[in-house]
Design an enzyme around this catalytic site. Structure first.
Site, mmCIF file in Angstrom:
data_model
loop_
_atom_site.group_PDB
_atom_site.id
_atom_site.type_symbol
_atom_site.label_atom_id
_atom_site.label_comp_id
_atom_site.label_asym_id
_atom_site.label_seq_id
_atom_site.Cartn_x
_atom_site.Cartn_y
_atom_site.Cartn_z
ATOM 1 C CG ASP A 9 -1.837 1.210 1.414
ATOM 2 O OD1 ASP A 9 -2.022 1.726 0.556
ATOM 3 O OD2 ASP A 9 -2.166 1.561 2.520
ATOM 4 C CG ASP A 37 -3.675 4.624 -2.090
ATOM 5 O OD1 ASP A 37 -2.920 3.596 -1.454
ATOM 6 O OD2 ASP A 37 -4.811 4.937 -1.212
#
Ligand SMILES: *[C@@H]1O[C@H](CO)[C@@H](O)[C@H](O)[C@H]1NC(C)=O
Ligand SMILES: *[C@@H]1O[C@H](CO)[C@@H](O)[C@H](O)[C@H]1NC(C)=O
Ligand SMILES: *[C@@H]1O[C@H](CO)[C@@H](O)[C@H](O)[C@H]1NC(C)=O
Ligand SMILES: *[C@@H]1O[C@H](CO)[C@@H](O)[C@H](O)[C@H]1NC(C)=O
Length: 509
Positions: free
Chosen positions: A103, A290
């Site tokens: 992430d 992201d």
């Protein structure tokens, strides 16, 4: 087979937007951007459907050498419904395996703890047993992390972490003892490995990537992502530490500087629908890249225009229409009289003088979409509607439209307002008629075709199509903010260059 899977559950994850650590450390007070996103219902039809929760078909982990360069580490990712991408790491000696999401929107590593007793999510996933690792070092400080999709809490521990072929020594990570979200219960992954900057690391813990670099495990301070949008493919994607895999992009990367360390944040220019400028980001918008967010999130003002252009069902917004019908003449007169557009909504009394939506000091914001829903005070809703109308009208004015045409369009847009924090479904048969959209980054246009920004779930008559765009409003001065999630990264191979503090995009292959 596929046809039967109408009751598909699609779990969109939203991992960026790490909020704050409440308990970990007293020294955690800095001027960082933190967005506390409300927990949101991102699951489509999920919650009823039964699922083999044990079916953690762990992503394959395989390492190989790239171009004979031994300092490159490849982690193969698994793609679950284009919404979750994960791979396997191991912690401790002997190794305990965990499936994690890599992430770029957060900076800590956590996995469920064997000491997690009261969260269902822990029982459905692999749990770290400190007592079975002889490289474990106790720490014990408690902490919590809030993600867009929910929060976890636990305590810090230290151990060796293997990612691909590389063993990162003495990594501090979180043993989660509570996972407070259905997202984590249903997740195909056990934990999360953050690849953001230390500036947003809870407890100011040194992230895995920093240790990998400091321990000399990679030769180049670069990692790169290839995300495969083909759900059928065996290979879900590839994360390369220490380099770039030439097999997975075409042409050259366009590099732009990281404008703010924390998230991988960059400056974005205008956003176009078809050939039509939305005008909204002409003066620049911030965007973060992201990998932990499934979709593409942008300001409601623009997402509404996208919804309109692609025929997505929205929630009819009375507030928006009220502003248009009651204040149209006034707004028009003020705008054409040359008054500063930002002042119009306060002049007609719909916003506070400073603008009800200005962030107070910007240190810490709460993205509060609920205020669009009507639960908040009416003043606020009308202000939001007015501010959106101003942006839309200004843009139409540039095209020399007549007042009637402008307000007809704005009124239509009111109907395309996205449901608060929800996805928009659309008719799959219309994909061919939908426009391209383009992001301007580094002066270059990055196009997404409808095939790329519409997520198709299921096949044939039962297919459901979902817009890859969701609305998210971050107030000025930190916003407006875009989140370029997997929908974008699937189209563009992304290089995260922490040595030169830049991000590069090239067409994925
Ligand atoms: C952990 O993963 C590695 C690499 O995929 C595999 O070889 C190993 O058997 C796994 N160990 C366990 C206990 O599942
Ligand atoms: C967009 O602009 C290009 C060149 O300016 C033109 O060829 C094309 O037809 C336009 N497309 C639409 C949908 O207007
Ligand atoms: C709009 O109209 C004004 C005056 O009528 C003219 O000067 C301007 O060039 C027009 N702009 C466009 C984009 O057509
Ligand atoms: C959309 O973009 C693709 C790829 O850039 C291009 O091939 C296609 O012609 C574009 N479609 C339209 C309608 O502009």
């Amino acid at each position: 087979m596929k046809m039967k899977e109408l009751k598909f559950q699609l779990l969109f994850i939203f991992l960026c937007a790490l909020a704050f650590c409440c308990l970990c450390t007293a020294t955690y007070s800095d001027g960082l951007m933190r967005i506390g996103l409300r927990k949101r219902q991102l699951d489509l039809d999920t919650l009823t459907a039964a699922r083999t929760l044990r079916g953690r078909s762990a992503g394959r982990l395989r390492s190989s050498h790239l171009n004979g360069d031994s300092d490159v580490d490849i982690v193969h990712l698994k793609n679950y419904l284009d919404a979750q991408y994960f791979g396997v790491i191991s912690i401790g000696t002997p190794p305990q395996n965990f499936t994690v999401v890599f992430d770029t929107g957060s900076s800590n590593l956590w996995v469920p703890s064997s000491k997690c007793y009261f969260s269902i999510a822990c029982y459905l996933h692999g749990r770290y047993k400190a007592s079975q690792s002889h490289t474990y070092i106790q720490n014990g400080k408690t902490c919590s992390i809030h993600y867009g999709s929910g929060s976890i809490s636990g305590f810090f521990s230290q151990d060796n972490v293997q990612v691909g072929d590389l063993v990162v020594k003495d990594q501090v990570f979180i043993e989660a003892t509570r996972e407070g979200s259905l997202t984590f219960v249903l997740a195909k992954f056990d934990g999360i490995l953050g690849l953001g900057f230390q500036e947003i690391s809870v407890g100011n813990v040194t992230p895995v990537w920093y240790n990998m670099v400091d321990q000399g495990l990679v030769s180049e301070k670069v990692f790169s992502f290839w995300i495969n949008r083909n759900q059928e493919a065996e290979d879900g994607g590839e994360l390369v530490f220490g380099g770039v895999d030439p097999k997975h992009f075409k042409g050259e990367h366009t590099y732009v500087p990281v404008t703010r360390k924390g998230y991988w944040q960059l400056e974005m220019g205008d956003f176009l629908i078809g050939n039509h400028s939305t005008g909204f980001c002409k003066g620049g918008c911030a965007a973060i890249v992201d990998s932990g967010t499934s979709l593409l999130a942008g300001p409601t003002t623009v997402i509404t225009q996208i919804n309109h252009a692609i025929g997505a069902e929205g929630v009819l917004s009375m507030e928006c229409k009220t502003v248009v019908s009651q204040y149209a003449d006034l707004i028009w007169d003020l705008l054409t009289s040359g008054i500063q557009p930002e002042l119009v909504c306060s002049q007609i009394g719909l916003c506070n003088f400073n603008g009800a939506h200005q962030a107070s000091d910007g240190i810490e914001m709460v993205v509060d979409k609920q205020s669009m829903e009507g639960s908040a005070n009416g003043q606020d809703i009308l202000c939001t509607a007015c501010e959106m109308a101003i942006v839309w009208i200004q843009n139409e004015l540039r095209l020399n439209q007549t007042k009637e045409l402008v307000f007809k369009y704005v009124n239509e847009l009111c109907e395309s307002l996205p449901s608060p924090m929800g996805e928009s479904t659309i008719d799959c048969n219309d994909i061919g008629k939908m426009p391209n959209v383009s992001f301007t980054i580094g002066g270059k246009s990055f196009v997404l075709t409808p095939e790329q920004y519409i997520l198709k779930v299921g096949e044939g008559d039962v297919a459901i199509c979902i817009s890859g765009f969701i609305a998210l409003d971050v107030p000025r001065p930190r916003g407006p903010l875009w989140i370029l999630g997997d929908v974008f990264m699937g189209a563009y191979h992304t290089v995260f260059d922490s040595g030169n503090l830049q991000i590069g995009f090239a067409e994925a292959a």
